[in-house]
Design an enzyme around this catalytic site. Structure first.
Site: not given
Lengths: 107, 425
Positions: B139-140, B143, B149
């Site tokens: 997930h990170e 980013h 998101h």
């Protein structure tokens, strides 16, 4: 503690140094909504600036909407649970810096 | 109100970015270096476990995008593109404190810093309870690569943690999101083929199954036609699945399959190997005792390596060898070139649309059981060979004509390289 542990201690919970503040009321919910970008800071002199509660309701609805919750605008149990879920620290909404810095500087 | 204002002003000091709906291309180069910084090790997992999980997280993005990631533990930190570390409360010089166990578990800054809250109970994949470090890391990293998101079920970029579903993998949405920023995966292949195998049903019947394989240099992918993607976790090193063939890649694969014969061959340079599908490795010798590999010119008189590629056409029992602009049709029964060969490729496979033709130097010739058609691949393009079904509908089409080209990555999706250092986890 449990009488017996797994041989590799995988069931042993490390002593928790400290716990994140649980979101339980309107105030802590405001903090959450602000932190993740749901509050739209606005220009204080603008007459149609929403009142504080309207801003909170609008932010709450937006959070409920993207979280797939019933959009009630009420800080209900489902919203509380969703807010307390483990999550990424990156804001959901980009905070509009110009308005916010203008508002902050004036204040 | 004053407290909220300070919160807002404090968030202003973060380096903000243009988080448009689909994100932004954070990196312009293809190979990115990452490091788990020394002062940021977690106290909950061994350092090797942490580095293994992070390496896997980067690989998962590499498997679905043109990006490649390499762990760099030596260069000056400013040369490292993505820096990861664990911390609690006030940590690693970051201006956003962690909040202890619960809620915020990590954050990412668009200049390439990822911080994990070590007060969270991070666990290795498949460890059941706790928060999967693999999921949070994927997930990170998303980013840091520029993804915002995504509020869709199944997306790894949802803000809230997704409790343990079995077998977390990159979904279609996340693949398209990252490819929207960095493009599709393109590249030429050494060979493409359907691997045929016989299986027995519980009732003792013999059924034929096939798997589609794409090979490039020293690695390969199994392609799942019904899912329009490669197998999760591919590519894999050649020697893992194909024992005895050259580890740096092959030129062609041919499956001679008729009523009388069932033989599989790999070609590389001037040599070829016969492959034993029973015990999944190359044959050491042929029935007459000759050792493999053998010279192509010996096994297939009239043809000499190196070849560009080859395929066996079950309709006419000929192996079509491609070499530069020539095609050599080899009659397996007669064990010699068919009459009139070699011929120019345009005479054997004429273009349907004028000047839309690979003109030789083919990368791969692939008969697909899924599509019941032959494809000639060259670079990032392919040409489908006119088949009997096409000619029944449009009789004017030339025999073995090449239909106008299309892009490989628009027909077979997400076939992406990983960095050689990430090939073996």
């Amino acid at each position: 503690e449990k009488l017996f542990h797994n041989r590799d201690h995988s069931d042993v919970q490390a002593p928790i140094s400290h716990q994140a503040e649980v979101i339980t009321d309107k105030y802590t919910a405001e903090i959450f909504l602000s932190r993740y970008g749901f509050f739209k800071p606005s220009d204080q002199d603008d007459y149609n600036t929403p009142t504080e509660s309207e801003a909170f309701i609008s932010a709450l609805k937006e959070f409920q909407q993207i979280s797939g919750l019933p959009v009630t605008g009420v800080f209900d149990e489902a919203t509380k649970v969703a807010m307390n879920k483990p999550r990424c620290g990156v804001p959901d909404k980009e905070i509009d810096l110009t308005a916010s810095s203008e508002a902050v500087r004036r204040r | 109100k004053r407290h909220l204002a300070t919160l807002v002003s404090r968030s202003r000091s973060r380096h903000k970015r243009d988080l448009s709906e689909s994100g932004y291309m954070a990196f312009s180069k293809k190979v990115l270096r990452w490091r788990l910084i020394g002062e940021g090790y977690s106290s909950q997992l061994s350092i090797e476990e942490q580095r293994y999980i992070l390496k896997l997280a980067f690989r998962m993005w590499s498997e679905v995008s043109p990006l490649e990631f390499v762990e760099d533990t030596r260069s000056p930190l400013e040369d490292v593109d993505i820096r990861l570390g664990f911390g609690t409360g006030r940590h690693l010089g970051c201006n956003q404190r962690f909040d202890g166990t619960g809620q915020e578990f990590a954050h990412a800054w668009f200049l390439g810093d990822i911080h994990f809250d070590d007060d969270e109970h991070f666990t290795a994949p498949n460890a059941g309870s706790g928060i999967s470090l693999l999921k949070v890391a994927v997930h990170e990293i998303g980013h840091v690569l520029g993804l915002p998101h995504i509020y869709r079920p199944g997306s790894i970029m949802q803000p809230s943690y997704l409790p343990n579903e079995s077998g977390f993998e990159m979904g279609w949405m996340d693949r398209k999101a990252i490819q929207h920023l960095y493009g599709d995966c393109k590249g030429r292949f050494n060979t493409v083929f359907d691997w045929i195998r016989k299986e027995k049903t519980p009732y003792g019947e013999v059924v034929i199954r096939f798997n589609t394989y794409f090979m490039r240099d020293g690695w390969y992918w199994l392609y799942e036609n019904k899912n329009n993607r490669t197998r999760y976790g591919d590519p894999v090193a050649l020697q893992v699945g194909w024992r005895g063939i050259p580890v740096d890649g092959v030129d062609a694969y041919v499956h001679v399959w008729s009523r009388k014969r069932d033989a599989m061959y790999f070609f590389k340079g001037t040599q070829f190997w016969r492959y034993n599908s029973e015990n999944d490795q190359v044959f050491q010798r042929d029935p007459e005792g000759h050792r493999y590999p053998m010279l192509i010119s010996k096994g297939f008189p009239g043809v000499s390596g190196p070849i560009d590629t080859a395929f066996y056409d079950r309709r006419d029992s000929l192996i079509y060898f491609f070499k530069n602009t020539l095609v050599y049709a080899f009659d397996v029964e007669a064990n010699s070139l068919a009459r009139g060969f070699p011929k120019n490729i345009k005479d054997v496979f004429p273009p349907v649309a004028s000047r839309d033709h690979p003109d030789g130097n083919i990368d791969a010739a692939y008969f697909s059981y899924t599509h019941n058609a032959v494809f000639l691949l060259k670079g990032t393009r392919f040409w489908q060979v006119v088949g009997s079904r096409d000619r029944r509908r449009r009789p004017f089409l030339p025999r073995n004509g090449l239909l106008p080209h299309k892009e490989v990555d628009q027909h077979w999706f997400d076939i992406c390289d990983v960095h050689p250092t990430a090939l073996k986890l």
